[in-house]
Design an enzyme around this catalytic site. Structure first.
Site, PDB file in Angstrom:
ATOM      1  N   ASP A  10       0.881  -1.155   0.000  1.00 23.60           N
ATOM      2  CA  ASP A  10       0.000   0.000   0.000  1.00 23.60           C
ATOM      3  C   ASP A  10       0.931   1.220   0.000  1.00 23.60           C
ATOM      4  O   ASP A  10       2.100   1.112   0.376  1.00 23.60           O
ATOM      5  CB  ASP A  10      -0.870  -0.048   1.265  1.00 23.60           C
ATOM      6  N   ASP A  12      -0.136   5.025   0.840  1.00 22.24           N
ATOM      7  CA  ASP A  12      -0.419   6.001   1.902  1.00 22.24           C
ATOM      8  C   ASP A  12      -0.323   5.351   3.276  1.00 22.24           C
ATOM      9  O   ASP A  12      -1.097   4.445   3.592  1.00 22.24           O
ATOM     10  CB  ASP A  12      -1.845   6.566   1.737  1.00 22.24           C
TER      11      ASP A  12
HETATM   12  C1  BG6 Z   1      -5.975   5.563   0.135  1.00 23.03           C
HETATM   13  C2  BG6 Z   1      -6.067   6.252   1.455  1.00 23.03           C
HETATM   14  O1  BG6 Z   1      -4.660   5.173  -0.107  1.00 23.03           O
HETATM   15  O2  BG6 Z   1      -6.416   6.428  -0.916  1.00 23.03           O
HETATM   16  C3  BG6 Z   1      -7.462   6.788   1.687  1.00 23.03           C
HETATM   17  O3  BG6 Z   1      -5.750   5.344   2.495  1.00 23.03           O
HETATM   18  C4  BG6 Z   1      -7.859   7.688   0.512  1.00 23.03           C
HETATM   19  O4  BG6 Z   1      -7.487   7.499   2.901  1.00 23.03           O
HETATM   20  C5  BG6 Z   1      -7.726   6.914  -0.786  1.00 23.03           C
HETATM   21  O5  BG6 Z   1      -9.203   8.138   0.674  1.00 23.03           O
HETATM   22  C6  BG6 Z   1      -8.090   7.756  -2.004  1.00 23.03           C
HETATM   23  O6  BG6 Z   1      -7.128   8.736  -2.170  1.00 23.03           O
HETATM   24  P1  BG6 Z   1      -7.175   9.930  -3.208  1.00 23.03           P
HETATM   25  O7  BG6 Z   1      -5.760  10.451  -3.156  1.00 23.03           O
HETATM   26  O8  BG6 Z   1      -7.540   9.375  -4.528  1.00 23.03           O
HETATM   27  O9  BG6 Z   1      -8.183  10.917  -2.695  1.00 23.03           O
HETATM   28 MG    MG Z   2      -2.785   3.134   3.604  1.00 26.09          MG
END
Ligand code: BG6
Ligand code: MG
Length: 220
Positions: A10, A12
């Site tokens: 993953d 984030d």
């Molecule tokens: C995930 C995060 O990696 O991406 C979530 O853990 C987030 O918190 C999701 O909502 C979507 O991210 P983005 O950058 O497309 O808004």
């Molecule tokens: Mg994550």
């Protein structure tokens, strides 16, 4: 010996600490609408898509009268705040120990991939100098269903040409651990025990982690 051939990360909260930027932006949005978002409530937003996250935030604030268009405006606003932060990132923002662990995996001929629900994954990978580093990158732009659906990890395994049974996932979100299991993969949680209790093994971070971490999975 283990039978792991590929490792899916993953992004984030695992490779970089962008989970905090997501939280700050959602909290700011909630505060503007007149309510708060606690760090505990934020756990439910991890790993799921932007619009699913917005729905949870609105539910917490008991706001249930918005049109699709109004929701789009809010999601875009949150994303602009979030992007202000990620655009400032540099390779120094890679979390401690991650770089070394990835190098060890490459040297030992494991395939490596990113499996993220984020549509901003490309920007982040570019900012931290990893745009061409992984053997596959599956992000929020390539999937129809976000975690805990297994799609993101199945696609990564498919791109890597590795059987899902021979993949292990590193995840900081409960939804991500579930997604890995739904894909038939092992899951190693990165973070706190209480959130990641369903993981097959848990590490607090990547400092001093090496390939022997897979031995913890042997019994599964
Ligand atoms: C995930 C995060 O990696 O991406 C979530 O853990 C987030 O918190 C999701 O909502 C979507 O991210 P983005 O950058 O497309 O808004
Ligand atoms: Mg994550």
């Amino acid at each position: 010996m283990n039978n792991i051939e590929a490792v899916i990360f993953d992004l984030d909260g695992v490779i970089v600490d962008t989970a905090i930027f997501h939280y700050q932006a959602w909290k700011r949005l909630a505060n503007e609408m007149g309510f708060d978002l606690t760090i505990h409530q934020n756990e439910h937003l991890k790993g799921i898509s932007r619009f699913e996250s917005l729905d949870i935030v609105l539910e917490i604030g008991k706001i249930n009268h918005l049109t699709k268009k109004e929701k789009e405006v809010l999601a875009t606003r949150k994303n602009e705040w979030y992007k202000e932060n990620i655009l400032k990132m540099t390779p120094n923002d890679i979390l401690p120990g991650v770089k070394m662990f990835l190098q060890k995996l490459k040297s030992a001929n494991y395939k490596i991939a990113i499996g993220s629900s984020s549509k901003n994954a490309g920007i982040i990978l570019e900012r931290i100098g990893y745009q061409n580093y992984f053997d596959a990158v599956v992000d929020g732009n390539k999937i129809a269903f976000s975690k805990p659906d297994p799609e993101v990890f199945m696609k990564a395994a498919n791109e890597l040409k590795v059987n899902p049974r021979n993949c292990v996932v590193f995840e900081d979100a409960a939804a991500g651990i579930e997604a890995a299991h739904n894909a038939g993969m092992k899951a190693i949680g990165v973070g706190e025990h209480d959130v990641l209790c369903k993981a097959d093994a848990i590490i607090s971070d990547f400092k001093n982690v090496d390939i022997s971490v897979f031995n913890k999975l042997i019994k599964y």
